[in-house]
Design a protein around this motif. Structure first.
Motif, short mmCIF file in Angstrom:
data_model
loop_
_atom_site.label_atom_id
_atom_site.label_comp_id
_atom_site.label_asym_id
_atom_site.label_seq_id
_atom_site.Cartn_x
_atom_site.Cartn_y
_atom_site.Cartn_z
N UNK A 67 9.07 -9.56 -14.95
CA UNK A 67 9.05 -8.29 -15.64
C UNK A 67 9.90 -7.28 -14.90
N UNK A 76 0.84 -1.21 0.00
CA UNK A 76 0.00 0.00 0.00
C UNK A 76 0.87 1.25 0.00
N UNK A 96 3.35 1.19 -2.75
CA UNK A 96 2.79 1.63 -4.02
C UNK A 96 2.93 3.13 -4.17
N UNK A 97 2.52 3.83 -3.11
CA UNK A 97 2.57 5.28 -3.22
C UNK A 97 3.98 5.79 -3.32
N UNK A 104 9.39 1.73 -11.34
CA UNK A 104 8.42 0.89 -12.04
C UNK A 104 8.67 -0.58 -11.73
N UNK A 134 5.30 -5.38 -6.84
CA UNK A 134 4.04 -5.30 -6.11
C UNK A 134 2.93 -6.00 -6.86
N UNK A 135 3.04 -6.01 -8.19
CA UNK A 135 1.99 -6.62 -9.00
C UNK A 135 2.27 -8.11 -9.23
N UNK A 136 3.12 -8.67 -8.42
CA UNK A 136 3.43 -10.09 -8.57
C UNK A 136 4.02 -10.41 -9.92
N UNK A 137 4.84 -9.51 -10.43
CA UNK A 137 5.46 -9.79 -11.71
C UNK A 137 6.97 -9.65 -11.59
N UNK A 193 7.11 -1.43 -8.69
CA UNK A 193 5.66 -1.61 -8.86
C UNK A 193 5.35 -2.97 -9.46
N UNK A 194 6.19 -3.39 -10.39
CA UNK A 194 5.97 -4.71 -10.97
C UNK A 194 6.05 -5.79 -9.91
#
Lengths: 172, 102, 489, 571, 690
Positions: free
Chosen positions: A50, A1, A4-5, A38, A44-47, A41-42
């Motif tokens: 990438x 959370x 992310x920010x 970025x 965080x997005x379970x990637x 963030x990836x």
């Protein structure tokens, strides 16, 4: 959370700085920072895959290429005295017009995206294993993969043909 | 565990895209303009990954992989063009290349 | 995966292979050795054509991503014709400009492969990759005259704007993917159809951004601004190639995406496209009126022709889809012919630094003065092409326009049809200006034009014959066009 | 299989043109001579064919004859369909007649690029033939547009000083009008599709189509605009003086002789029968423009200092008569109009030939440069006089018959129109005779005129057929009128039947069906508003030539149905 | 056979037109005369045949072929001989032959080509005139009608190098066309009304109607036809061309502008007598116009100094008489006058021609005088003509004039009768002024030089009687010194009387002028014509003539009141003699008185001398305005500026727009990107807003 920010703020901030810089070297470096955010963030997005290639390919390869070219060309700072010679439409006015358009564009997108009240939450099971990606890449996406080879070939040939020193590239 | 909704990512990517687009206008340096386009592509990548995550498929990530390839190819060709251009005029200002007009 | 699964990609594979062969041939060539590199390309293209003919009516699909349906094959055939003619008319220019022949033909063939892929792709991602392949190749071709600042500038503008618009296109794909969970046109289509009543904002974003991307490639107003500059800066055969090949591929994809996948949302994008089409026709013709450079004039004409194609696309009925195909073919044959003539006439543009800002010679309309005397055959061919572009019977351009306007009338869109016919009248004005120069004005100086190489001359004659054939006996081709659209829509 | 005579009319000139492409002499001069001779032979052959066509034409039949029909673009119902009826028969003959004359007239005056000149003339002839024989709207449009190109070149390459301006103006103006017609043609084909399920551009099938009223109006306007520009109808005429003046003699002859007829032919063949309701509605307006054109053209012609311009404006005036006759839509009007088309072709073609001869000799076309020519060139002036008289409609020569029939037709429809149009009779005499006087009478004031040669043998060959035709058509008009009549009758039936049945179908109140005697001196209102929807049979009966206004109804005897309204050829 | 009558002169025309330049003058003249004489012979034969038919079926019809057929309009090229046309063809071929003969001598000084051209025109005229009178329907008549107009145009402008001549020819043609405008409309209306253009069919249809009490269709038809007649027969308001027509050779004036063509209008009314009888209102107009023209032309004739112009106005005046007769329904009387007038007016013109011939082109009365001794034949024949036209009892003019006047009187138009009488008086005065000034009094030869210069001066001042230059003068024109014409008047010049051909013609015509009137004794002439004025026979069935028609037709024949009749005759005779006396008083005995009178009424004199300024008024109100409006208004303003301006304006607008729009293309890639981006923003904006 929170992460992310943080990442988002870094990404936006560095990106803004990229386009605010007069010196392209700084721009490139700032962009690498942005790509790092970025990449976070990836994650965080379970990637993670990438995220990794973002660092390796993007930040590591492409940006270095940029940096290389900047250095090669001994890139001067933006020259402002040219302003006087150019067409009135190119003066800062239109530049601002572009910025305004960008803002308008952002507003439109954001409005559309937030209005779309779709499910906010991500569904559970993330499929992010490198194995899955690899399998998919070489089965379902085998053909696009092959296409990229042609793409890279074209880029290679093109870059070589264009960047070759004058006189060397003639048919003789 | 992740409480941030898809929309947040999308909004973020939209903002990044707009920043990239703005970069094409506000900078008068060819390199920076190319960088701005990279920002735009990255913004799209973020969207793909976010959607992929939301849809629970790996397609998004794979597409990002292809996009990166494209970005690399574009960067290569673009930089090559910039180099030829620079050779003609010793300038990276896009506005000094206006002999084709009207 | 059996061997048959690869059928659909055979045409582009042939072309790609030819491209690679051309490259290798160049690499292993002794300096000064003459090698029929263009011939290699031609062989590859003939192979592609054969493949296309064999695949006709088979509706072959490879990987679920590429479908060699008749529609795609028709476009492939157009592209083969474009390729053959481009290769044929390139010879003199390549030689004169001392362009790297191997790379030139290789890039041309790669671009063609990309175009074919774009026309047959049924997946947005593949389409995007194909788009990039062809775009990158064409960018490079545009800037291939590296010692010409004009060419570099053209390539740069084309590249920058192309990349910029690719980003929009890609963003559109991203939203499409987000909305439908797939980049497959079939699935995209079915999902959008399910929500056709109330398209979501994201769907609209997707459609809008894709429109921008396609709009750029087909040089629709207001995404057209690269066109005149790129066309003017590129070597004439390349201009001819991109004004026809790129347009054909882009329109094929455009039709495929918007008339199948996004068809249910037509009420939305139709209105936008209406305005765009009208603006494109009007701007293309109106600005063309005052151009003094022949290539630039034809660039604006190309914009206008894009407008007519948009009209056909917008009509979206059986006639419209067929019209797109026929128009692309007619336009390809005609425009390549015209650029072939220009390429033959354009004298060497090698400039010393002092003259580096001068446009290539023999490009101004007034340079054509008296051509009718000195080169009656070339002038005659050029006249045929120009009249066809202007839409005079009995030439291909007339049938093409007639087809487009029938589609518009059938769709009940007489407004666009009226704009279309009126702008084509205006366009006649600038085509005729060139004719006036060639036949009705005496040259100020004795025009010195290079001799015409045999292959290029032959290609031009073939183009002219095709122009007349399509104009006088279009029935068969029209039937094919109609048949090929019926397989997918 | 019979000999495809109509196709050969179209094809022979094209073949000739292709043959010419390969003609190459030792030098320029020899090439030119060979080209001229070949072109002349071809065009004379074509003329011979038209005469053959005439001799084999069945004058009693109203149907299209010598019809050939081959599928061309079957998917769209487009066929190569050609045929000839009484209306087009003589226009073909006229085309065949004027082309060799035009070629001959330029025998010496065209000395640059003669081969190309001959090629363009032949191509033009082919396209003109095509326009007149097409029975398929698509085919018609193809020829219609294709004809512009050779004419454009003829004006642009071999014209006078301002030829480029004139050529482009001619081209664009004509195109601008005709493209809308193309859309209307498409609209018709699509309407055919929606009603029958198949596309068709076939004229006969489209005749049978019931076009909805509002659509008729738009389509009619599109057709009428195209034809009005071509005619040219006032106020769309301004391309004509420029084109006429700048064109070489051959161009002017063909332009005036044949091209202008395409407009009026189009009205008769297409605009009126395809859209009878709209034709009914708009014909008063058209007639008004026609009458305005008659007077306006004549008045402007009167003050022209340039011979060719004068003749050009006189064309505006004469063609106004033709349009007036067509709008009257009765036997005499239409037949007169068709006849007048031929007359105008002969007379004005002749005038342009004469003017061409003068300007060949003097390199000027200004009236003030001439004077007293009769003393110097009596034969040429005699020919000039005859052509002039034919142009002003002296009875006994061709012009009168057409004008009289038109006036009669117009008078039966609306006496006021006829009255205004008849002033053209006065005005034409005024401007033509004034011009004639200034050019030919008086003393030879200008030294340059004193030694001009009289008619040369080639010029005799050019002008004698024109005069002979003018006299023949004046003395034996029936030779021509007879084959025209059945076709016109069929046409009128078609128009009036369709409009009447539709009116009857629409009119529900019985009162609308009651014939109302028209009050004395109160012809049916002719303003557009007044004739919007002729609610009664009366109005349509008037149009059938029963004499609308100014008559008391007492004398029924002469108001009985004229032969062409009762029984027609069943279609 | 009937067809031969016009075809023979036509053949003459063709021969002379084709080969005239190559054959000698005498051959050309012989061909022309032979054609006319042959035509006359055939005419006589045909008329003989006609007369031998019974009165009921007195018509010979010759249908050559169907000329125009369009729907219900079927017009045959049909010739029809009936009493009326019989009279006409005899006059035309008879007088025509004489004038051809006369011309062979008169035109002898012309070069060969011109000579042949003259005769070819003359023959052509005769052919058309015969078509006119023989035509059995309006259209065939119109062929002749226009054809004679054409020949008149050609012959008036025969000396085309003289601007006044070609102007006059043009004027004649155009004024006639104005009349034709009415004529055509009349024909159209007649066809629409009666379904035919055939005279007989129209007459039969009309006969069943009752005369219109209000101004109806028939009145309109007849009025329109009458407009045509005013043009052809030089009546108010279209008479202006005839005096100018005197520019032509004098025999032409005699034939066309006196004896034949100008009477076509009268003939046409006679031909359509039934129709006109059904339109009393039109008849009234015809009568009034006729009387007014007669009077007006008479007054103008009074003061003209050009001998031919006096005769021209006299012709106009006499034609007015004929119309007066037609207008009061005395068709027979009108035609009778037409017939007698042909003799004496031809005589007068030919006499004046002989005079002019002798004087080498002098036409001004003021420069003549005392010629009776030198030119006895001319004098005596001219005198007979003058007496005849003046209406002196015993000569032709007396009988016909008397008929007209008494018919007018009996028809109840007393005022018109008075006008007619006054005109008769004027006629006598101006005719004898002419005779006296030309043949009596002092010879001006003593002061010829002065006279010549005076003539010049006068022409400058008055501008109406520029000495005209007929044949001899014209011959001079072609030689180097054209402007030495007046020297021909030098006293040393021998005056010689008419050559034999001319003299013979004059004598024959003089005899005719004396005797022609006796044909009308006892109403025989009218009786002979009567069938032509009633609805005619078909086969053997004769439609009853409508009572009104026959009533008016017979008005003069019926002895309403023998006493009054006699009184009227006496009055007319007295008037004629009175006029002659007045002329003698003023122009022979006391010339100063005439001049004093002119001084006294200088204004009136000037108005008359200038023909009431009608030409000037037409010029100022019609010709000039049309010209100016056409040139400056229609052509330069509307056509060039407005219409063409609009067309070119479209082009310029496109061009301007193009120039404007191209500058958006600045060459800056960022601007291009801006355009692209702008497009994207707009598209998305539209999408989201929608």
């Amino acid at each position: 959370m929170t992460l992310f920010y943080v990442f988002a703020a870094v990404a936006v901030g560095t990106s803004l700085l990229v386009i605010a810089q007069r010196n392209p070297v700084y721009s490139v470096l700032l962009l690498i920072a942005s790509f790092g955010a970025l990449s976070g963030l990836y994650v965080l997005l379970d990637a993670p895959f990438v995220a990794v290639i973002q660092i390796i390919v993007y930040a590591g390869a492409i940006m270095v290429l940029f940096l290389f070219v900047v250095m090669l060309l001994n890139a001067p700072h933006e020259d402002t005295e040219d302003d006087l010679r150019v067409h009135p439409l190119l003066r800062p006015g239109p530049m601002r017009f572009g910025a305004v358009l960008a803002v308008a564009f952002a507003v439109e997108l954001v409005w559309a995206l937030t209005k779309a009240g779709e499910s906010g939450a991500f569904p559970g099971g993330a499929v992010s294993s490198v194995a899955a990606i690899g399998r998919s890449l070489f089965t379902d996406y085998a053909f696009p993969f092959e296409v990229t080879s042609v793409l890279i070939l074209v880029a290679m040939v093109g870059a070589v043909v264009l960047a070759r020193r004058s006189g060397a590239g003639t048919s003789e | 565990m992740n409480m941030v909704a898809v929309n947040h990512y999308l909004v973020l990517s939209a903002m990044l895209f707009a920043i990239g687009a703005a970069g094409v206008f506000v900078r008068r340096n060819l390199i920076t303009i190319l960088l701005s386009i990279e920002i735009m592509l990255n913004a799209v990548n973020l969207t793909f990954v976010a959607f992929g995550r939301a849809l629970g498929s790996v397609d998004g990530q794979i597409i990002v992989f292809f996009v990166m390839t494209v970005a690399a190819a574009e960067a290569a060709v673009g930089l090559a063009i910039v180099i030829t251009l620079f050779r003609h005029k010793e300038s990276l200002n896009p506005d000094s290349f206006t002999s084709l007009k009207w | 995966m059996n061997a048959g699964a690869l059928n659909a990609v055979v045409p582009m594979a042939c072309v790609t292979a030819a491209g690679i062969a051309a490259m290798l041939a160049e690499a292993f060539r002794e300096p000064g050795e003459r090698m029929p590199i263009a011939g290699l390309g031609a062989v590859g293209l003939v192979g592609a054509a054969l493949a296309a003919v064999l695949l006709w009516n088979h509706n072959a699909s490879s990987f679920g991503l590429v479908t060699a349906d008749n529609f795609g094959l028709f476009v492939t055939m157009i592209l083969v014709i474009v390729g053959v003619l481009s290769v044929a008319i390139s010879g003199p220019t390549v030689e004169r400009e001392r362009l790297p022949a191997g790379e030139y033909y290789a890039l041309l063939l790669f671009a063609l492969a990309g175009m074919m892929l774009m026309a047959t792709a049924t997946d947005l991602l593949v389409m995007f990759l194909a788009l990039e392949v062809l775009s990158l190749a064409v960018y490079v071709l545009t800037g291939l005259r590296r010692d010409s600042p004009v060419a570099s500038e053209a390539a740069f503008k084309y590249f920058l704007l192309g990349a910029f618009s690719s980003a929009f296109f890609l963003y559109g794909i991203a939203f499409t993917y987000g909305v439908t969970g797939s980049t497959h046109l079939d699935r995209v289509g079915s999902l959008i159809a399910a929500q056709a009543m109330a398209p979501t904002a994201m769907q609209r974003l997707a459609a809008g951004l894709l429109l921008v991307g396609f709009g750029f490639k087909v040089s629709a107003v207001p995404f057209h601004m690269w066109t005149p500059d790129a066309y003017e800066g590129a070597p004439p055969p390349v201009t001819g190639f991109m004004s026809t090949g790129v347009k054909a591929a882009a329109f094929a994809a455009f039709v495929r995406v918007f008339l199948s996948a996004f068809e249910p949302m037509r009420a939305d994008w139709g209105a936008i496209l209406w305005v765009v089409a009208a603006a494109t026709m009007v701007l293309g013709t109106v600005v063309g009126v005052v151009q003094s450079s022949v290539k630039r004039m034809l660039a604006y004409s190309s914009i206008a022709h894009g407008g007519y194609l948009l009209v056909a696309l917008l009509a979206a009925n059986d006639l419209g889809k067929g019209a797109v195909l026929f128009y692309l073919l007619a336009y390809a044959v005609t425009n390549l012919g015209a650029f072939g003539v220009i390429g033959l006439l354009e004298s060497s543009a090698r400039q010393s630094p002092a003259t580096s800002h001068q446009p290539p010679q023999n490009d101004q309309v007034r340079d054509y003065a008296g051509l009718g005397h000195t080169h009656p055959v070339l002038a005659g061919l050029m006249t045929v092409f120009l009249l066809s572009l202007g839409g005079f019977p009995p030439m291909a351009g007339f049938i093409a326009k007639w087809y487009v306007f029938s589609a518009a009338m059938k769709a009940g869109d007489s407004g666009l049809a009226i704009i279309g016919v009126l702008t084509s009248v205006v366009s006649v004005f600038f085509y005729l200006r060139l004719v006036v120069m060639m036949y009705m004005t005496e040259g100020e100086r004795p025009a010195t034009f290079p001799a015409v190489p045999r292959i290029a001359g032959f290609a031009l004659v073939v183009s002219a014959i095709l122009v007349f054939y399509l104009g006088i006996l279009p029935a068969r081709v029209l039937d094919w066009a109609a048949a090929s659209i019926s397989t997918i829509f | 299989m019979t000999f495809p005579i109509l196709s050969s009319l179209i094809g022979l000139p094209v073949l000739g043109a292709v043959l010419l492409l390969f003609v190459r002499g030792v030098d320029e001069e020899q090439t030119a001579r060979a080209a001229r001779q070949i072109a002349l032979i071809v065009s004379v052959l074509v003329f011979g064919e038209t005469l053959l066509l005439w001799s084999r034409f069945n004058p009693a039949s109203a149907d299209f004859q010598f019809v050939e029909r081959y599928a061309w673009i079957p998917a769209f119902g487009i066929s190569y369909a050609v045929g000839v009826d009484g209306i087009s028969l003589f226009l073909l003959a006229l085309t065949g007649f004027l082309t060799p004359i035009a070629l001959l007239s330029s025998w010496e005056s065209v000395h640059t690029r003669t081969k190309a000149f001959c090629i363009f003339v032949l191509l033009l002839e082919s396209a003109m033939m095509g326009v007149f024989v097409s029975l398929d709207l698509f085919l018609f449009y193809v020829f219609w547009d294709a004809m512009l190109v050779p004419m454009y070149f003829l004006i642009g390459i071999w014209g006078y000083e301002r030829r480029l301006y004139a050529a482009i103006k001619f081209m664009l103006y004509t195109m601008a009008g005709s493209v809308l017609m193309l859309l209307a043609i498409l609209g018709l084909a699509i309407l055919h599709y929606t009603t029958t399920g198949s596309y068709s551009f076939d004229l006969l099938k489209l005749y049978a189509l019931t076009v909805p009223r509002p659509m008729q109006f738009w389509f009619f306007l599109a057709f009428a605009l195209a034809f009005a520009i071509k005619v040219p109808l006032f106020p769309f005429h301004t391309w004509l003086p420029d084109a006429h003046v700048e064109a070489p003699t051959a161009g002017s002859v063909i332009l005036a002789g044949v091209l202008l007829k395409m407009g009026t032919y189009g009205l008769v063949r297409f605009a009126f029968p395809l859209f009878p309701l709209a034709a009914e509605f708009f014909s008063p307006a058209l007639a008004l423009l026609a009458v305005a054109g008659i007077i306006y053209g004549a008045l402007v012609a009167m003050v022209q200092p340039d011979l060719k311009k004068l003749v050009a404006y006189s064309s505006v005036s004469h063609l106004g008569f033709v349009v007036l006759g067509i709008t009257a839509m009765n036997m005499q009007g239409v037949q007169g109009a068709v006849y007048q088309m031929l007359n105008h072709g002969v007379s004005t073609g002749g005038l342009f030939l004469i003017v061409g001869m003068l300007s060949d000799r003097r390199h000027t076309r200004l009236i003030s440069e001439f004077g007293g020519l009769k003393k110097v060139m009596p034969h040429l002036v005699a020919a000039f006089l005859l052509v002039t008289l034919s142009s002003i409609g002296l009875p006994g020569l061709n012009g009168f018959v057409g004008e009289f029939l038109i006036l009669l037709g117009a008078f039966r429809w609306d006496p006021r129109m006829a009255a205004f149009a008849a002033t053209g009779v006065i005005l034409s005499a005024t401007y033509m005779l004034w011009m004639f006087q200034r050019v030919n009478y008086g003393t030879v004031d200008n030294e340059k005129n004193s030694m001009l040669p009289d008619l040369r043998p080639r010029e005799w060959v050019v002008i004698v057929p024109i005069i002979a035709t003018a006299i023949l058509m004046g003395v034996l008009p029936n030779l021509f009128l007879r084959p025209i009549e059945p076709s016109v009758e069929r046409l009128l039936n078609q128009i009036h039947q369709s409009s009447t049945t539709r009116i009857l179908a629409r009119a529900t109140e019985p009162s609308a069906l009651r014939p109302q005697p028209s009050p004395i001196h109160q012809p049916p209102a002719t303003s557009a508003v007044g004739r919007v929807l002729p609610p009664s049979q009366n109005a349509s009966a008037d149009r059938r030539g029963l004499g609308g206004g100014g008559l008391d109804p007492a004398d029924r005897r002469v108001r009985k149905d004229p032969p062409y309204s009762s029984s027609g050829v069943a279609r | 056979m009937l067809l031969l009558i016009p075809v023979l002169p036509l053949l003459g025309f063709l021969i002379n037109a084709s080969f005239g330049r190559r054959i000698s003058k005498s051959a050309a003249g012989a061909v022309a005369c032979a054609a006319m004489v042959a035509s006359f012979a055939v005419s006589a034969l045909e008329v003989w045949q006609l007369v031998s038919l019974t009165e009921e079926s007195r018509a010979i019809v010759n249908h050559a072929f169907t000329w125009i057929a369009s729907g219900d309009l079927i017009v045959g090229l049909t010739l029809r001989l009936d009493p009326l046309s019989a009279v006409m063809i005899l006059v035309v071929t008879g007088i025509g032959s004489l004038i051809h003969l006369y011309s062979t001598a008169y035109m002898h000084e012309e070069p060969e080509a011109e000579y042949a051209r003259y005769f070819s025109y003359l023959n052509l005229f005769a052919a058309f005139m015969l078509v006119l009178v023989l035509g059995s329907n309006f259209l065939v008549m119109f062929v002749g009608w226009e054809g004679v107009g054409l020949c008149s145009y050609l012959l008036i402008g025969f000396w085309y190098q003289k601007k006044s001549a070609s102007d006059a020819g043009k004027k004649a043609f155009i004024v006639n066309r104005i009349g034709d405008f009415g004529f055509i409309l009349g024909v159209l209306l007649a066809f629409v009304r009666f379904g035919s253009v055939d005279f007989q069919e129209i007459a039969r249809s009309a006969a069943t109607l009752s005369p219109e009490t209000t101004f109806g269709t028939v009145s309109l038809i007849t009025l329109l036809l009458f407009v045509g007649a005013t043009g052809k027969s030089a009546q108010i308001p279209l008479f202006v061309w005839l005096p100018d027509a005197m520019e032509g050779p004098t025999p032409v004036s005699a034939l066309i502008h006196a004896a034949t063509m100008v009477t076509a209008g009268v003939y046409m009314i006679g031909r359509n007598a039934v129709l006109f009888s059904h339109a009393p209102q039109t008849l009234a107009i015809v009568a009034v116009i006729g009387a007014a023209t007669a009077l007006m032309a008479g007054t103008i004739g009074l003061v003209q100094n050009d001998i031919k112009r006096v005769l021209a106005y006299s012709t106009v005046s006499q034609l007015g008489y004929m119309f007066l007769a037609m207008g009061v329904g005395a068709y027979g009387a009108g035609i009778f006058h037409l017939y007698t007038h042909a003799f004496f007016k031809a005589l007068l013109f030919l006499g004046s021609g002989a005079l002019i011939h002798a004087l080498h082109g002098e036409q001004d009365l003021r420069h003549m005088g005392g010629l009776k001794k030198n030119l006895p034949i001319t004098y005596w024949t001219f005198l007979i003509g003058a007496l005849a036209i003046a209406g002196v009892p015993g000569l032709a003019g007396f009988f016909s004039k008397d008929e007209i006047l008494s018919s007018t009187y009996f028809s109840g138009h007393r005022l018109l009768w008075a006008v007619g009488l006054l005109t008769a008086l004027l006629t006598a005065i101006y005719m004898f002024r002419l005779v006296l000034l030309a043949f009596w009094g002092p010879s001006p030869s003593a002061s010829a030089a002065q006279g010549a210069s005076a003539a010049q001066g006068a022409s400058v001042v008055q501008g109406d009687h520029v000495p005209e230059h007929p044949a001899p003068e014209h011959a001079a024109l072609q030689h180097p010194a054209p402007h030495q014409a007046p020297q021909h008047l030098a006293p040393s010049t021998r005056l010689h009387d008419a050559p034999p051909a001319m003299a013979l013609v004059l004598i024959v015509l003089a005899a005719g002028s004396v005797l022609a009137g006796y044909a009308g004794l006892g109403g025989r002439f009218e009786h002979f014509l009567e069938p032509s004025f009633t609805a005619q026979v078909i086969g053997s069935v004769r439609l009853p003539p409508s009572p009104e028609a026959s009533a008016s037709a017979n008005a003069s024949a019926r002895q309403i009141d023998g006493g009054t009749e006699t009184l009227l005759t006496v009055t007319a005779s007295v008037t004629a003699i009175l006029g002659i006396l007045i002329a003698i008083a003023y122009f022979l005995k006391n010339r100063g008185a005439a001049d004093a009178l002119a001084e006294k009424f200088a204004g009136l004199h000037r108005v008359l001398l200038n023909k009431y300024y009608v030409d000037e008024v037409y010029e100022a109100t019609v010709v000039e305005p049309i010209h100016i409006v056409s040139r400056d208004g229609l052509w330069r303003a509307i056509d060039a500026r407005v219409l063409d301006g609009a067309v070119n304006g479209v082009g310029e607008t496109v061009g301007g727009l193009s120039e404007l729009l191209r500058h958006v293309q600045t060459g800056s890639v960022r601007a291009y990107a801006g355009s692209l981006f702008f497009g994207a923003v707009m598209i998305l904006g539209y999408y989201l807003w929608k």
